[in-house]
Design a protein around this motif. Structure first.
Motif: not given
Ligand SMILES: Nc1ncnc2c1ncn2[C@@H]1O[C@H](COP(=O)(O)OP(=O)(O)OP(=O)(O)O)[C@@H](O)[C@H]1O
Ligand SMILES: [Mg+2]
Lengths: 342, 252
Positions: B95, B101-102, B104, B114-115, B118-121, B123-124
């Motif tokens: 989305x 969005x998400x 920082x 990477x953040x 992970x917000x979108x689900x 992994x690294x």
């Protein structure tokens, strides 16, 4: 409609159960800490009410799960997907806490130690309460620290969680994400903090061990049982946090009320004073407080070297599950509406 | 649900409660409850909208400001739960309701990639495999270790777009974000969307640039004041929409 009828039935069933328990165990609901001194019908009533409430919540949770199997399953599956995000959040919280001051970790150890010094001076010098009489090793310092660790965890977990949904509003409005992640993350963060302040306890424990105030025997292995009450408390705090974080979305004044409640709660729990020192009637009153049971369990394995009794385990499990039940039901009922209020 | 359908929206209705009447303290709540005044005046932002989108289709949504386009996208991506109606989704959604969005803004480009993953689900490892592609696509390699608070808004937009499209979602949602980048980057974005489309990704675009919709979409939904006005192939709907725009323009 069917659900409401079932919930009503569940309530009646729990009421019967509560009355049954009160009848079977007269004078106070749980036999732990029970004292023969104070026999009163009031304790039977309290016992009945609390047992009814706990079993009602548990049955309600079962009904809720039964009617929303898909939703619960989706939440569990979502956890798998978003666990990295949660770990990211926890590590970011930890970093921001300890980046500001290099002495961050040092402070979270020193803080409880300083408090311990002050309170030890008051309790063992001024009030002359000697907790070793009640079988606690290491006197007042270890007694205080063990209570502090638990209470501080609950207070941090709930305080952080309280605003967690509100704080995450930017994200919640823009990206899909299971919302329970946020209070859960705050509880995990508070748990990490608790583990750090546990260092203070370990330091003092070693001091008393070298002084010879703690009997070195096989009893010490029972200390590792400490993970059990920690787990119970975690579930309990998670339940509270889920409830509070959703309540705070709709009523902002929960934030203020909760901090008042917390300070009352601290004095109503045997953290700075020993339960054993109180009158039987007061003891029974304190047993209504779930925290009493957790702290007692914690100290029992940690600074008494005793195995917990079956009743202790049962009560802690019941309180934890009931708190989790209340949290889950409230949170899941309201979570779709959060976005309209944040 | 049939396998070739990616998104199915059935007769959704969405109400917001009026912000002026929000009750957010316990005292206010009790006072209003006692006076029996606790029913909100609701604002219907979306009513009776239905659309079925097949896998690999590109759908545009047009409408004037405040007509409920973003609301519909939020419902599709699961951010909002409709008061009535059904939404079924088949596949992983990326989305892009709003770029950044998400993010920082204190963190660096690298950390944000990477953040945001992970917000979108994701992994690294998943993100590591796509890390270089994302940087190259966003043309931000020299800024790898710069905190994004120092970025221009176009740069943030590029990064957001690069992440959202390079994770190869099944369904991509784009809400008015192509307009931020410069002309060169817009071209690149359109090319990327076309690539995704040919790779079988379903794309939903909201844009006020009608030419962009005409260029990219196979199907267009027009909503006005929360009501579905028209749903059909691009040429017909866009023509009607433009005609209405002209009429209104003349009236003014
Ligand atoms: N959180 C909210 N609370 C109350 N009303 C809202 C909220 N979000 C949107 N609305 C209202 O819903 C209506 C539709 O908004 P929406 O953002 O979907 O419009 P839009 O079609 O995306 O407009 P634009 O072209 O300007 O992006 C607007 O009238 C807006 O006032
Ligand atoms: Mg919009």
């Amino acid at each position: 409609m069917k659900k409401k009828l079932l919930i009503l039935a569940a309530f009646l069933l729990s009421l019967a159960f509560g009355i049954g328990i009160a009848y079977k165990f007269p004078n106070g609901y749980f036999k732990i800490l029970a004292d023969t001194g104070a026999v009163s019908w009031k304790f039977d009533v309290v016992s009945c009410v609390i047992m009814t409430l706990i079993s009602f919540v548990l049955l309600w949770l079962l009904i809720d799960i039964f009617f929303d199997k898909k939703g619960y399953k989706r939440d569990i599956v979502a956890f798998k997907k978003y666990r990295f995000f949660m770990v990211d959040l926890v590590s970011r919280d930890i970093k921001t806490k300890y980046r500001r001051s290099v002495l961050g970790v040092f402070w979270s150890v020193l803080n409880p130690l300083l408090m311990m010094l002050v309170l030890t001076a008051i309790f063992s010098r001024v009030l002359r309460i000697d907790v070793t009489n009640y079988g606690y090793w290491g006197g007042y310092p270890l007694f205080y620290l063990s209570g502090y660790v638990i209470f501080n965890f609950i207070s941090e977990a709930t305080n952080f969680s309280l605003v967690s949904i509100l704080q995450a509003s930017g994200l919640i409005k823009k990206v899909y994400m299971p919302k329970y992640i946020f209070p859960l993350e705050k509880c995990c963060y508070a748990f990490v903090n608790m583990s750090l302040s546990f260092i203070a306890f370990i330091i003092m424990f070693c001091v008393y061990l070298f002084k010879g105030d703690i009997p070195i025997s096989t009893d010490l292995f029972k200390m590792f049982l400490v993970v059990v009450p920690m787990f119970f408390v975690f579930i309990f705090a998670l339940g509270l946090s889920l409830f509070l974080s959703s309540a705070a979305v709709f009523f902002r004044d929960v934030l203020h009320l909760w901090s008042v409640f917390l300070s009352l709660w601290m004095y109503a729990s045997p953290i700075i004073y020993p339960l054993d020192n109180l009158s039987p009637a007061l003891k029974n009153v304190l047993r209504i407080n779930p925290l009493t049971h957790y702290i007692d369990y914690f100290r029992c394995v940690l600074i008494k070297g005793e195995l917990p009794t079956l009743e202790q385990n049962v009560m802690c499990v019941l309180f934890s599950l009931a708190a989790l039940g209340i949290g889950l039901i409230a949170f899941r009922k309201k979570q779709d509406k959060f976005i309209l209020y944040i | 649900m049939e396998a070739d359908i990616a998104v199915k929206v059935e007769d959704v209705k969405m109400c917001y409660n009026m912000p002026t009447e929000r009750v957010d303290s316990i005292k206010e709540y009790i006072v209003k409850l006692l006076r029996g005044k606790l029913h909100y005046r609701e604002f219907v932002a979306l009513d009776g909208v239905s659309i079925t989108i097949k896998r690999g289709e590109t759908v545009g949504i047009v409408g004037l400001n405040g007509s409920g386009k973003s609301t519909l996208l939020k419902i599709i991506s699961g951010i909002l739960k409709p008061d009535r109606g059904n939404v079924e989704i088949n596949g992983v959604i990326s989305p892009l309701i709003e770029l950044g969005a998400g993010f920082d803004f204190e963190l660096t480009t690298r950390e944000n990639i990477f953040l945001n993953g992970s917000v979108l689900g994701f992994d690294r490892n998943f993100m590591r495999a796509r890390y270089d592609d994302i940087l190259d696509f966003a043309e931000l390699r020299p800024y790898e270790d710069v905190a994004i608070k120092n970025f221009s808004s176009g740069m943030v937009a590029r990064l957001g777009f690069a992440i959202a499209t390079l994770v190869k979602p099944d369904i991509l949602i784009v809400d008015e974000i192509l307009a931020v980048g410069d002309a060169l980057f817009q071209q690149k974005c359109e090319k990327r969307i076309a690539e995704l489309m040919s790779g079988g990704t379903t794309v939903i675009i909201v844009s006020h640039a009608i030419e962009q919709i005409e260029r990219l979409c196979t199907k267009v939904l027009w909503i006005d004041k929360g009501k579905q006005i028209m749903l059909g192939d691009t040429a017909t709907v866009c023509e009607k929409y433009k005609m209405l725009g002209q009429k209104r323009g003349e009236l003014n």
